[in-house]
Enzyme design. Structure first.
Site, PDB file in Angstrom:
ATOM      1  N   ARG A 122       2.855 -20.714 -39.107  1.00  0.00           N
ATOM      2  CA  ARG A 122       3.725 -20.006 -40.085  1.00  0.00           C
ATOM      3  C   ARG A 122       5.078 -21.020 -40.680  1.00  0.00           C
ATOM      4  O   ARG A 122       6.319 -21.382 -40.817  1.00  0.00           O
ATOM      5  CB  ARG A 122       5.582 -19.283 -38.421  1.00  0.00           C
ATOM      6  N   ASN A 165      11.039  -1.779 -29.730  1.00  0.00           N
ATOM      7  CA  ASN A 165      10.178  -1.544 -28.030  1.00  0.00           C
ATOM      8  C   ASN A 165      11.991  -2.082 -27.130  1.00  0.00           C
ATOM      9  O   ASN A 165      11.734  -1.873 -26.480  1.00  0.00           O
ATOM     10  CB  ASN A 165       9.399  -2.094 -27.936  1.00  0.00           C
ATOM     11  N   HIS A 210       3.910  -1.068 -26.098  1.00  0.00           N
ATOM     12  CA  HIS A 210       4.938  -1.521 -25.298  1.00  0.00           C
ATOM     13  C   HIS A 210       5.708  -0.074 -25.627  1.00  0.00           C
ATOM     14  O   HIS A 210       7.057   0.098 -24.443  1.00  0.00           O
ATOM     15  CB  HIS A 210       5.650  -1.978 -25.225  1.00  0.00           C
ATOM     16  N   ASP A 219       5.731  -2.629 -34.951  1.00  0.00           N
ATOM     17  CA  ASP A 219       5.906  -3.758 -33.810  1.00  0.00           C
ATOM     18  C   ASP A 219       5.880  -3.486 -32.547  1.00  0.00           C
ATOM     19  O   ASP A 219       6.205  -1.620 -32.164  1.00  0.00           O
ATOM     20  CB  ASP A 219       7.029  -4.819 -33.950  1.00  0.00           C
ATOM     21  N   GLU A 253       1.107  -2.358 -34.164  1.00  0.00           N
ATOM     22  CA  GLU A 253      -0.235  -3.162 -33.591  1.00  0.00           C
ATOM     23  C   GLU A 253       0.174  -2.426 -32.104  1.00  0.00           C
ATOM     24  O   GLU A 253       0.863  -2.266 -31.777  1.00  0.00           O
ATOM     25  CB  GLU A 253       1.223  -4.456 -33.593  1.00  0.00           C
ATOM     26  N   TRP A 276      13.851 -10.847 -33.531  1.00  0.00           N
ATOM     27  CA  TRP A 276      14.728 -10.677 -32.247  1.00  0.00           C
ATOM     28  C   TRP A 276      16.077  -9.449 -33.080  1.00  0.00           C
ATOM     29  O   TRP A 276      16.791 -10.844 -32.907  1.00  0.00           O
ATOM     30  CB  TRP A 276      15.343 -11.857 -31.865  1.00  0.00           C
ATOM     31  N   ASP A 289      14.238  -3.969 -22.878  1.00  0.00           N
ATOM     32  CA  ASP A 289      13.199  -2.641 -23.503  1.00  0.00           C
ATOM     33  C   ASP A 289      14.433  -1.614 -23.172  1.00  0.00           C
ATOM     34  O   ASP A 289      14.634  -1.063 -22.127  1.00  0.00           O
ATOM     35  CB  ASP A 289      12.421  -2.667 -21.826  1.00  0.00           C
TER      36      ASP A 289
HETATM   37  C1  ABC Z   1       8.526 -16.889 -28.820  1.00  0.00           C
HETATM   38  C2  ABC Z   1       7.935 -18.404 -29.053  1.00  0.00           C
HETATM   39  C3  ABC Z   1       6.763 -18.459 -28.197  1.00  0.00           C
HETATM   40  C4  ABC Z   1       6.629 -18.574 -27.165  1.00  0.00           C
HETATM   41  C5  ABC Z   1       6.628 -17.061 -26.488  1.00  0.00           C
HETATM   42  C6  ABC Z   1       7.324 -16.929 -25.684  1.00  0.00           C
HETATM   43  O1  ABC Z   1       8.737 -16.972 -27.299  1.00  0.00           O
HETATM   44  O2  ABC Z   1       8.073 -18.725 -30.297  1.00  0.00           O
HETATM   45  O3  ABC Z   1       5.887 -19.971 -28.700  1.00  0.00           O
HETATM   46  O4  ABC Z   1       4.954 -18.013 -26.452  1.00  0.00           O
HETATM   47  C7  ABC Z   1       8.552 -12.438 -31.216  1.00  0.00           C
HETATM   48  C8  ABC Z   1       8.018 -14.333 -32.029  1.00  0.00           C
HETATM   49  C9  ABC Z   1       7.614 -14.806 -31.836  1.00  0.00           C
HETATM   50  C10 ABC Z   1       8.378 -14.805 -30.398  1.00  0.00           C
HETATM   51  C11 ABC Z   1       8.483 -13.424 -29.396  1.00  0.00           C
HETATM   52  C12 ABC Z   1       9.385 -13.616 -28.145  1.00  0.00           C
HETATM   53  O5  ABC Z   1       9.548 -12.526 -30.144  1.00  0.00           O
HETATM   54  O6  ABC Z   1       7.265 -13.928 -33.328  1.00  0.00           O
HETATM   55  O7  ABC Z   1       7.455 -16.147 -32.297  1.00  0.00           O
HETATM   56  O8  ABC Z   1       7.953 -16.078 -28.861  1.00  0.00           O
HETATM   57  O9  ABC Z   1      10.103 -14.288 -27.807  1.00  0.00           O
HETATM   58  C13 ABC Z   1       5.102  -8.267 -31.417  1.00  0.00           C
HETATM   59  C14 ABC Z   1       5.103  -9.499 -32.868  1.00  0.00           C
HETATM   60  C15 ABC Z   1       5.441 -11.058 -32.566  1.00  0.00           C
HETATM   61  C16 ABC Z   1       6.964 -11.405 -31.823  1.00  0.00           C
HETATM   62  C17 ABC Z   1       6.758  -9.997 -31.284  1.00  0.00           C
HETATM   63  C18 ABC Z   1       8.477  -9.657 -30.125  1.00  0.00           C
HETATM   64  C19 ABC Z   1       5.544  -8.695 -30.886  1.00  0.00           C
HETATM   65  O10 ABC Z   1       3.635  -9.630 -33.694  1.00  0.00           O
HETATM   66  O11 ABC Z   1       5.293 -11.988 -34.001  1.00  0.00           O
HETATM   67  O12 ABC Z   1       6.959 -11.945 -31.319  1.00  0.00           O
HETATM   68  O13 ABC Z   1       9.642  -8.795 -30.912  1.00  0.00           O
HETATM   69  C20 ABC Z   1       2.753  -9.185 -26.626  1.00  0.00           C
HETATM   70  C21 ABC Z   1       2.775  -7.693 -27.727  1.00  0.00           C
HETATM   71  C22 ABC Z   1       2.517  -8.036 -29.087  1.00  0.00           C
HETATM   72  C23 ABC Z   1       3.446  -9.138 -29.426  1.00  0.00           C
HETATM   73  C24 ABC Z   1       3.632 -10.542 -28.709  1.00  0.00           C
HETATM   74  C25 ABC Z   1       3.551 -11.173 -29.038  1.00  0.00           C
HETATM   75  O14 ABC Z   1       3.132  -9.997 -27.427  1.00  0.00           O
HETATM   76  O15 ABC Z   1       2.332  -6.573 -27.247  1.00  0.00           O
HETATM   77  O16 ABC Z   1       3.413  -7.260 -29.411  1.00  0.00           O
HETATM   78  N1  ABC Z   1       3.226  -9.183 -31.070  1.00  0.00           N
HETATM   79  C26 ABC Z   1      -1.944 -10.538 -23.943  1.00  0.00           C
HETATM   80  C27 ABC Z   1      -0.750  -8.426 -23.962  1.00  0.00           C
HETATM   81  C28 ABC Z   1       0.083  -8.255 -25.245  1.00  0.00           C
HETATM   82  C29 ABC Z   1       0.413  -9.965 -25.505  1.00  0.00           C
HETATM   83  C30 ABC Z   1      -0.049 -11.035 -25.909  1.00  0.00           C
HETATM   84  C31 ABC Z   1       1.472 -12.097 -25.797  1.00  0.00           C
HETATM   85  O17 ABC Z   1      -0.906 -11.690 -24.498  1.00  0.00           O
HETATM   86  O18 ABC Z   1      -2.122  -7.723 -23.457  1.00  0.00           O
HETATM   87  O19 ABC Z   1      -0.124  -7.153 -25.204  1.00  0.00           O
HETATM   88  O20 ABC Z   1       1.186  -9.151 -26.628  1.00  0.00           O
HETATM   89  O21 ABC Z   1       0.484 -13.078 -25.988  1.00  0.00           O
HETATM   90  C32 ABC Z   1      -6.954 -10.182 -25.450  1.00  0.00           C
HETATM   91  C33 ABC Z   1      -6.560  -8.688 -25.209  1.00  0.00           C
HETATM   92  C34 ABC Z   1      -4.679  -8.910 -25.305  1.00  0.00           C
HETATM   93  C35 ABC Z   1      -4.734 -10.459 -24.732  1.00  0.00           C
HETATM   94  C36 ABC Z   1      -5.096 -11.338 -25.226  1.00  0.00           C
HETATM   95  C37 ABC Z   1      -4.417 -12.918 -24.993  1.00  0.00           C
HETATM   96  O22 ABC Z   1      -6.176 -11.662 -24.466  1.00  0.00           O
HETATM   97  O23 ABC Z   1      -7.378  -8.217 -24.855  1.00  0.00           O
HETATM   98  O24 ABC Z   1      -5.018  -7.813 -24.488  1.00  0.00           O
HETATM   99  O25 ABC Z   1      -2.467 -10.522 -25.183  1.00  0.00           O
HETATM  100  O26 ABC Z   1      -8.206 -10.578 -24.868  1.00  0.00           O
HETATM  101 CA    CA Z   2       8.962  -0.578 -23.853  1.00  0.00          CA
END
Ligand code: ABC
Ligand code: CA
Length: 528
Positions: free
Chosen positions: A362, A137, A227, A223, A247, A99, A192
């Site tokens: 974690r 991003n 996006h 990361d 990623e 964040w 964004d």
């Molecule tokens: C927080 C809470 C969570 C809560 C969430 C809403 O908010 O902790 O409990 O559920 C960071 C933190 C997280 C935090 C988030 C948001 O920020 O680590 O704890 O979650 O505040 C990266 C990192 C990740 C990081 C971020 C943000 C990005 O590795 O640790 O999170 O800087 C998307 C992004 C991906 C991102 C991920 C978390 O979200 O693309 O870069 N990871 C679909 C989409 C994906 C999407 C995914 C998310 O849902 O296509 O793009 O990822 O759930 C498959 C499909 C996929 C599909 C899945 C679900 O099914 O092929 O495409 O993914 O079949």
């Molecule tokens: Ca973007």
């Protein structure tokens, strides 16, 4: 004068400027900085559901490098390092580091500038690489609409795309929304960044170059790569000047493949989905893994070479939260170590951690006591050692594509010469058998399962049938390969064999810089 020059260059822990090919023979240990180790060795309580900082720091990592290196890993991927939003948000504190609020400062919860430099130097002194995670991003907002003025350096609304949240359907039919709408939700929008603006692009490119230089970073995990428009990435990667791995969270090779053209490599999510499906239960489907692997080998820029191969990470439920059968987990753990990608092990897997979805995955590692005697730890040591021995024994190991010699409903025979991996999802009460035909074994050759040091002999055609026990996986290596790698059975897993002497570590660290400089710097050791 000479002495001064030598001293300053050694103290500056020169970046190894590690390229994609330098990373190819590495094995990476991924850790969450806040959860890996405390600087004073204390073990504070750490309830994952609280989503609070628990006290891990870069100095803590330094203190526990023996633990990582004793498993054989030679690279460490740490959490994002820049300053994050402070205080409690709708989703707790920013202990994971994703964040961002200010890209010009470090996250003081993890330590100081000197501490991060010290971590980099401590790794380099051991011949190990540092991989830093970076987020381009978005910036994280604690209110909607965000207080843009609280961000540094992008501090006006026009530095960001107009607010709209990415919808689930956009991932299949609206790439522009994926790139220009926002991640997060109304409780915590991820503002964004306007990566279409050339001034912002220039700021990011300068920033990544400086980060890599200042902290002698050897590789960058990027990361949220999908996006940001694809043509943003080549200049960013070039400005980093080191290995970049992106990623792209998607299960389709057809979608992920394009990103292998714009950064060095991608985390291998397309193979991860069938890997988990194969081993999460005794009825998992094993045939999807070979199909996806073939598709990645056929369509990625460098085949599947250099992709980041993983079973667990900080975003997905650990396999142990989906099955209690440790034989299934041990089988799944093998794959990243015998495929074409760079193996990545997520901290805590070696302690049998079983946390579910974020934030449960974690866990604080200190709560395990850093055991070096449990079964998963020994398994991890064996996997790292098997890959390193195979690479040492056969100079073509890393550039030879992995193949499936056979695959049926519950067993796989995987070949990447000189090794053969035998996998099954029959479970711990089974006695699996594998027929190995067409591997590169010679007639009557002596072969070991290096995970248990059980000896076999190939038949007159170099084939063999192996019967396993308790549903466990095996990794076969011929004695000739073990000898060529300077290893042997029994004691294949003896961790003491992997601690390089500091002189050996230093000279191997410096080789990429050029032998002349290396020779001078090795000589420089005598001044200290
Ligand atoms: C927080 C809470 C969570 C809560 C969430 C809403 O908010 O902790 O409990 O559920 C960071 C933190 C997280 C935090 C988030 C948001 O920020 O680590 O704890 O979650 O505040 C990266 C990192 C990740 C990081 C971020 C943000 C990005 O590795 O640790 O999170 O800087 C998307 C992004 C991906 C991102 C991920 C978390 O979200 O693309 O870069 N990871 C679909 C989409 C994906 C999407 C995914 C998310 O849902 O296509 O793009 O990822 O759930 C498959 C499909 C996929 C599909 C899945 C679900 O099914 O092929 O495409 O993914 O079949
Ligand atoms: Ca973007």
């Amino acid at each position: 004068m000479l002495k001064f020059l030598l001293l300053s260059s050694v103290l500056a822990a020169p970046a190894l400027a590690a390229s994609a090919s330098d990373w190819q023979n590495r094995t990476i240990y991924q850790l969450v900085t806040d959860r890996f180790a405390t600087p004073d060795g204390s073990s504070p309580t750490c309830n994952t559901e609280d989503r609070k900082y628990c006290g891990g720091t870069w100095q803590g990592v330094i203190k526990k490098l023996d633990y990582i290196q004793n498993m054989g890993f030679d690279a460490v991927w740490i959490s994002p390092v820049v300053k994050n939003v402070e205080g409690t948000t709708a989703y707790g504190e920013a202990f994971h580091g994703y964040w961002t609020s200010d890209i010009t400062q470090l996250n003081s919860h993890f330590g100081s500038t000197d501490d991060l430099k010290a971590l980099s130097k401590a790794l380099h002194d051991r011949g190990m690489y540092l991989m830093v995670d970076v987020v381009v991003n978005h910036m994280a907002a604690t209110q909607d609409p965000p207080n843009f003025a609280s961000f540094t350096p992008f501090n006006t609304q026009s530095d960001f795309h107009p607010e709209c949240l990415i919808q689930a359907s956009d991932y299949f039919n609206n790439q522009t929304a994926v790139e220009q709408c926002w991640l997060g939700d109304s409780k915590m929008p991820l503002a964004d960044v306007n990566t279409e603006d050339q001034n912002i692009v220039n700021t990011w490119n300068t920033w990544i170059g400086d980060l890599v230089k200042n902290y002698s970073v050897d590789g960058v995990r990027i990361d949220t790569v999908k996006h940001v428009r694809k043509d943003f990435w080549p200049d960013f990667a070039k400005s980093a000047g080191v290995f970049t791995i992106g990623e792209v969270l998607d299960n389709r090779t057809t979608y992920v493949k394009d990103y292998t053209q714009v950064v060095d490599s991608v985390l291998d999510y397309p193979d991860w989905y069938p890997l988990v499906n194969a081993f999460m239960s005794t009825t998992g489907n094993l045939s999807a893994l070979p199909e996806t692997v073939k598709a990645s080998q056929d369509t990625y820029k460098n085949g599947a070479f250099n992709t980041g191969a993983f079973l667990e990470n900080h975003d997905q439920p650990r396999l142990g939260s989906q099955t209690n059968d440790s034989s299934l987990i041990m089988n799944a753990m093998v794959w990243p170590f015998v495929g074409d990608g760079i193996p990545i092990l997520y901290y805590g897997q070696e302690q049998g951690y079983a946390g579910g979805a974020d934030p449960a995955n974690r866990e604080a590692l200190w709560l395990s006591g850093y055991s070096t005697t449990n079964a998963m730890f020994n398994h991890t040591v064996g996997l790292v050692a098997a890959r390193q021995a195979a690479a040492k024994a056969n100079s073509n190991f890393l550039s030879t594509k992995v193949q499936f010699l056979s695959s049926n409903a519950s067993t796989l025979v995987v070949s990447k010469p000189p090794l053969v991996a035998l996998l099954t999802n029959q479970g711990s009460s089974s006695t699996p058998t594998w027929t190995v035909n067409g591997a590169n074994f010679s007639a009557n050759e002596e072969i070991y399962d290096v995970l248990t040091c059980t000896k076999y002999t190939a038949d007159g055609n170099g084939a063999l049938t192996v019967t396993g026990s308790s549903g466990k996986p095996q990794i076969l290596l011929p004695t000739s390969a073990l000898t060529a790698a300077g290893r042997s059975c029994p004691n294949f897993n003896a961790i003491s064999a992997k601690q390089p002497s500091s002189a050996a570590a230093l000279s191997s660290t410096l080789l990429p810089i050029g032998s002349a400089v290396a020779a001078v710097l090795v000589a420089a050791q005598f001044f200290f």
